[in-house]
Design a protein around this motif. Structure first.
Motif, mmCIF file in Angstrom:
data_model
loop_
_atom_site.group_PDB
_atom_site.id
_atom_site.type_symbol
_atom_site.label_atom_id
_atom_site.label_comp_id
_atom_site.label_asym_id
_atom_site.label_seq_id
_atom_site.Cartn_x
_atom_site.Cartn_y
_atom_site.Cartn_z
ATOM 1 N N PRO A 1 0.772 -1.321 -0.185
ATOM 2 C CA PRO A 1 0.149 0.085 0.013
ATOM 3 C C PRO A 1 0.805 1.211 -0.137
ATOM 4 O O PRO A 1 0.263 2.259 -0.415
ATOM 5 C CB PRO A 1 -0.921 -0.054 1.187
ATOM 6 C CG PRO A 1 -0.071 -1.011 2.068
ATOM 7 C CD PRO A 1 0.566 -2.096 1.156
ATOM 8 N N ILE A 2 1.995 1.249 0.698
ATOM 9 C CA ILE A 2 2.746 2.323 0.599
ATOM 10 C C ILE A 2 3.292 2.884 -0.737
ATOM 11 O O ILE A 2 3.092 3.983 -1.010
ATOM 12 C CB ILE A 2 4.248 2.203 1.489
ATOM 13 C CG1 ILE A 2 3.588 2.218 3.115
ATOM 14 C CG2 ILE A 2 4.905 3.488 1.781
ATOM 15 C CD1 ILE A 2 4.795 1.807 3.978
ATOM 16 N N GLU A 3 3.804 2.210 -1.498
ATOM 17 C CA GLU A 3 4.429 2.497 -2.721
ATOM 18 C C GLU A 3 3.258 2.589 -3.803
ATOM 19 O O GLU A 3 3.396 3.315 -4.652
ATOM 20 C CB GLU A 3 5.621 1.193 -3.151
ATOM 21 C CG GLU A 3 6.762 1.308 -2.299
ATOM 22 C CD GLU A 3 7.723 0.228 -2.834
ATOM 23 O OE1 GLU A 3 7.361 -0.543 -3.962
ATOM 24 O OE2 GLU A 3 8.804 -0.053 -2.091
ATOM 25 N N GLU A 4 2.365 1.637 -3.920
ATOM 26 C CA GLU A 4 1.343 1.858 -4.908
ATOM 27 C C GLU A 4 0.170 2.536 -4.567
ATOM 28 O O GLU A 4 -0.283 3.069 -5.739
ATOM 29 C CB GLU A 4 0.723 0.225 -5.151
ATOM 30 C CG GLU A 4 0.109 0.331 -6.464
ATOM 31 C CD GLU A 4 -0.337 -1.133 -6.697
ATOM 32 O OE1 GLU A 4 -1.209 -1.422 -7.346
ATOM 33 O OE2 GLU A 4 0.126 -2.189 -6.048
ATOM 34 N N PHE A 5 -0.129 2.918 -3.509
ATOM 35 C CA PHE A 5 -1.435 3.497 -3.220
ATOM 36 C C PHE A 5 -1.458 4.886 -2.522
ATOM 37 O O PHE A 5 -2.195 5.735 -2.772
ATOM 38 C CB PHE A 5 -2.370 2.518 -2.475
ATOM 39 C CG PHE A 5 -2.898 1.440 -3.132
ATOM 40 C CD1 PHE A 5 -4.114 1.583 -4.075
ATOM 41 C CD2 PHE A 5 -2.207 0.307 -3.324
ATOM 42 C CE1 PHE A 5 -4.733 0.685 -4.706
ATOM 43 C CE2 PHE A 5 -2.677 -0.744 -4.062
ATOM 44 C CZ PHE A 5 -3.842 -0.575 -4.918
ATOM 45 N N VAL A 6 -0.366 5.019 -1.504
ATOM 46 C CA VAL A 6 -0.374 6.165 -0.401
ATOM 47 C C VAL A 6 0.670 6.886 -0.996
ATOM 48 O O VAL A 6 1.635 6.448 -0.898
ATOM 49 C CB VAL A 6 -0.261 5.817 0.983
ATOM 50 C CG1 VAL A 6 -0.622 6.968 1.934
ATOM 51 C CG2 VAL A 6 -1.502 4.761 1.176
ATOM 52 N N SER A 7 0.371 8.355 -1.123
ATOM 53 C CA SER A 7 1.298 9.340 -1.209
ATOM 54 C C SER A 7 2.113 9.877 -0.111
ATOM 55 O O SER A 7 1.665 9.612 1.127
ATOM 56 C CB SER A 7 0.961 10.682 -1.864
ATOM 57 O OG SER A 7 0.294 11.363 -0.967
ATOM 58 N N SER A 8 3.559 9.835 -0.217
ATOM 59 C CA SER A 8 4.307 10.208 0.908
ATOM 60 C C SER A 8 3.965 11.399 1.556
ATOM 61 O O SER A 8 3.917 11.546 2.888
ATOM 62 C CB SER A 8 5.868 10.344 0.611
ATOM 63 O OG SER A 8 6.075 11.496 -0.244
ATOM 64 N N ALA A 9 3.339 12.330 0.885
ATOM 65 C CA ALA A 9 2.568 13.869 1.385
ATOM 66 C C ALA A 9 1.681 13.346 2.437
ATOM 67 O O ALA A 9 1.603 13.947 3.579
ATOM 68 C CB ALA A 9 2.145 14.548 0.293
#
Length: 634
Positions: free
Chosen positions: A278-286
């Protein structure tokens, strides 16, 4: 059946309650006399049943009413709301507009009535990209196709009497035969791709899809525009949706239509399941950074530990989708909002705090339904972390015979592990019963006179034993709650902050009036009052049908105190009517007791009969304290 707003309110109240509701209770909730309630019941006809115990809906008749409600054909466009829906749909379907006089004649109403409806129509379009343009008797609706579709979806939702959008109703309204089968195929496809599916949101997207199919069939398509590069997930979803739609409905949608539906699916329905990143594909770092900052402040302010990476990532995913919905002003509805708010006030309050920080950080508005979705995330996580927090400590007395005591303990832990914390197992017949300090004692032998919080069980645990243990554990937890209320709640009341039959023109005015008294008592300052008003404007603090609990979101009071108002006549507070208003101010020193006091206070006042008794008897501060203690001990 064309109903007034108050008749509809009465029907909604009866539909939510399984038992009979008295005329007095309905009059209190709606703000009318019992005579009016009797006339409303007569107007509702066969849908409502009356008897010595009050009123209730007839399930079959109510289901038939729901199934037939919301039609907007010419023959049923009798009430102002029905005419408004009829006009909107006519204007949406007629690109060249409609003639005012012909429309009035077709509806058997006067020209002035239609003119009044058009004025209301302009109000309905406020905040959208749609406008009405008038040339003589001709009226035309102007604006982009996507805004027209949003209006259609909004009108459909407003016609519904239930919070959950029903697939059968969508199918009937838009002629989307086979929609239920399509939904099954869609869920199966999403599940096979490793997604979690939000059942509360999927019907909303199906509504948008049905609207799209209806508009495309009328040659009202979305314009092709140069879109930014979309993610692989959106492209793949759009492709699969296109194949499903063509197979089930025989309609081919272009890439613009499918991309729009895929984005709706992505932001409202699906979440990455096990095996996805989910971190890399779905959720933006911002968004991750924003949520981490908010969680840090919430954990500190409310003394709860929310620092779990998986929880933060999933909440960030939800926030990312929420921000997208907010910018388009297309919020998701939540059928559990009211029950979450009244049943889990502390969790809802924590969600309000998170939502308020999101509003400031993202420049968006977050409504009650979206706050309730945040509360569902927070509540699910806290439930996992605290299943054993309320566990009852337990001592087991089972004299040794082979491994009988081991078998008994294993059965207790497997059956009641979430409710009991076994602290000791005594395998001797020589028991010092007075020295056992556990909350509950389970014994296979005679406890020799000890009966309080002791349950005699069989060596091989039976279902009857399990039920008796559960009842005892539940009783012990209730005793704990009452003890906490007495020790922590009662000390915060002050006779100078007790008011009887104290009214104001609206909740904000009443909050400021109570705030002045709390300032005079040295409990808070003006900034705390302003923060309480800000909190109230974000989401109503009416947590039950009888109680409002205005408060600030920061614990910056000089000392913890509660100003209490008890009124004979209920007043409007948000979408509820309340008799009891409790302005709660917490200091930093009282932070540790905030959750206990807040939850238990709402729990005490969630019993309607108890509140009615309080209103009748608490005519002085002393009588109020006496009655509150009686309610707690009842």
């Amino acid at each position: 059946m064309a109903l007034s707003a108050k008749q509809t309110r009465m029907l909604d109240i009866l539909a939510r309650r399984a038992a009979w509701v008295t005329a007095g209770e309905l009059a209190h909730d709606i703000g009318v006399t019992t005579r009016s309630i009797r006339s409303y019941a007569a107007a509702l006809g066969d849908v409502v049943e009356s008897g010595p115990s009050g009123y209730r809906v007839k399930p079959d008749a109510y289901a038939a009413y729901l199934a037939g409600d919301g039609s907007s054909d010419t023959g049923k466009a009798g009430s102002p709301q029905e005419r408004l829906v009829f006009l909107a749909r006519r204007l949406l379907d007629e690109p060249d507009g409609i003639d005012v006089y012909e429309t009035a004649e077709s509806l058997f109403v006067s020209d002035s009535t239609i003119e009044s409806d058009l004025t209301r129509m302009r109000g309905l379009l406020t905040g959208t990209e749609l406008t009405l343009e008038r040339h003589g008797s001709a009226v035309q609706l102007l604006g982009p196709e996507i805004a027209r579709r949003k209006l259609l979806s909004r009108l459909f939702r407003d016609e519904m009497r239930q919070s959950v959008i029903d697939v059968a109703r969508i199918q009937e309204a838009f002629g989307a035969e086979g929609l239920a089968e399509f939904k099954s195929d869609l869920v199966a496809m999403l599940d096979a791709r490793g997604f979690f599916v939000n059942e509360y949101g999927i019907n909303d997207v199906l509504l948008h899809m049905a609207v799209a199919l209806d508009r495309v069939a009328k040659d009202r398509v979305l314009p092709t525009v140069d879109e930014p590069e979309t993610s692989e997930t959106i492209q793949s979803l759009a492709h699969d949706l296109g194949e499903l739609i063509e197979r089930r409905f025989g309609t081919t949608l272009d890439t613009t239509e499918l991309r729009y539906l895929a984005i709706l699916m992505r932001t409202r329905v699906i979440a990455p399941g096990a095996g996805r990143d989910p971190i890399e594909e779905f959720v933006s770092s911002a968004h991750l950074d924003v949520v981490r900052g908010i969680i840090d402040r919430a954990s500190s302010e409310y003394l709860v530990d929310l620092h779990d990476e998986d929880f933060i990532v999933r909440l960030s995913l939800h926030v990312q989708n929420l921000v997208a919905r907010a910018h388009e002003n297309t919020y998701s509805r939540n059928p559990l909002t009211r029950s979450i708010k009244s049943s889990y006030p502390m969790i809802y309050e924590l969600a309000v705090y998170i939502a308020s920080r999101l509003q400031a950080a993202e420049g968006i508005a977050v409504n009650d339904d979206e706050i309730a979705y945040i509360a569902m995330h927070v509540g699910a996580y806290l439930e996992q972390q605290s299943r054993r927090r309320d566990a009852v400590t337990c001592a087991v007395v089972c004299p040794n015979y082979y491994d009988m005591h081991i078998l008994l303990r294993d059965r207790l832990e497997s059956t009641l592990g979430d409710e009991l914390d076994i602290t000791s197992v005594i395998t001797s017949t020589d028991v010092d019963w007075e020295e056992l300090d556990a909350d509950l004692v389970l014994t296979t032998i005679d406890p020799r006179g000890r009966r309080e919080n002791t349950v005699i069980v069989q060596p091989f645990l039976t279902e009857t034993d399990v039920e008796h243990i559960r009842q005892a554990a539940s009783r012990i937890r209730r005793q704990r709650h009452r003890a906490r209320i007495k020790s922590e709640l009662l000390e915060y009341f002050d006779e100078s902050l007790f008011l009887r039959n104290f009214y104001a023109r609206d909740p904000i005015t009443l909050i400021r009036a109570l705030g002045d008294r709390m300032i005079a008592a040295g409990a808070i300052d003006q900034e705390y009052v302003d923060q309480t008003v800000e909190r109230e404007q974000m989401s109503s603090t009416a947590f039950t049908d009888s109680l409002a609990v205005p408060h600030a979101m920061t614990m910056s009071a000089k000392r913890t105190a509660i100003a209490i108002v008890i009124n004979d006549t209920a007043i409007d507070w948000g979408d509820a009517r309340v008799n009891v208003i409790a302005f709660i101010a917490f200091s930093a020193a009282g932070r540790a007791s905030f959750q206990t006091v807040f939850d238990q206070f709402v729990e005490v006042f969630s019993d309607r009969e108890a509140v009615l008794g309080l209103i009748r008897r608490a005519d002085t501060f002393t009588a109020f304290i006496d009655e509150l203690v009686r309610i707690i001990d009842a």
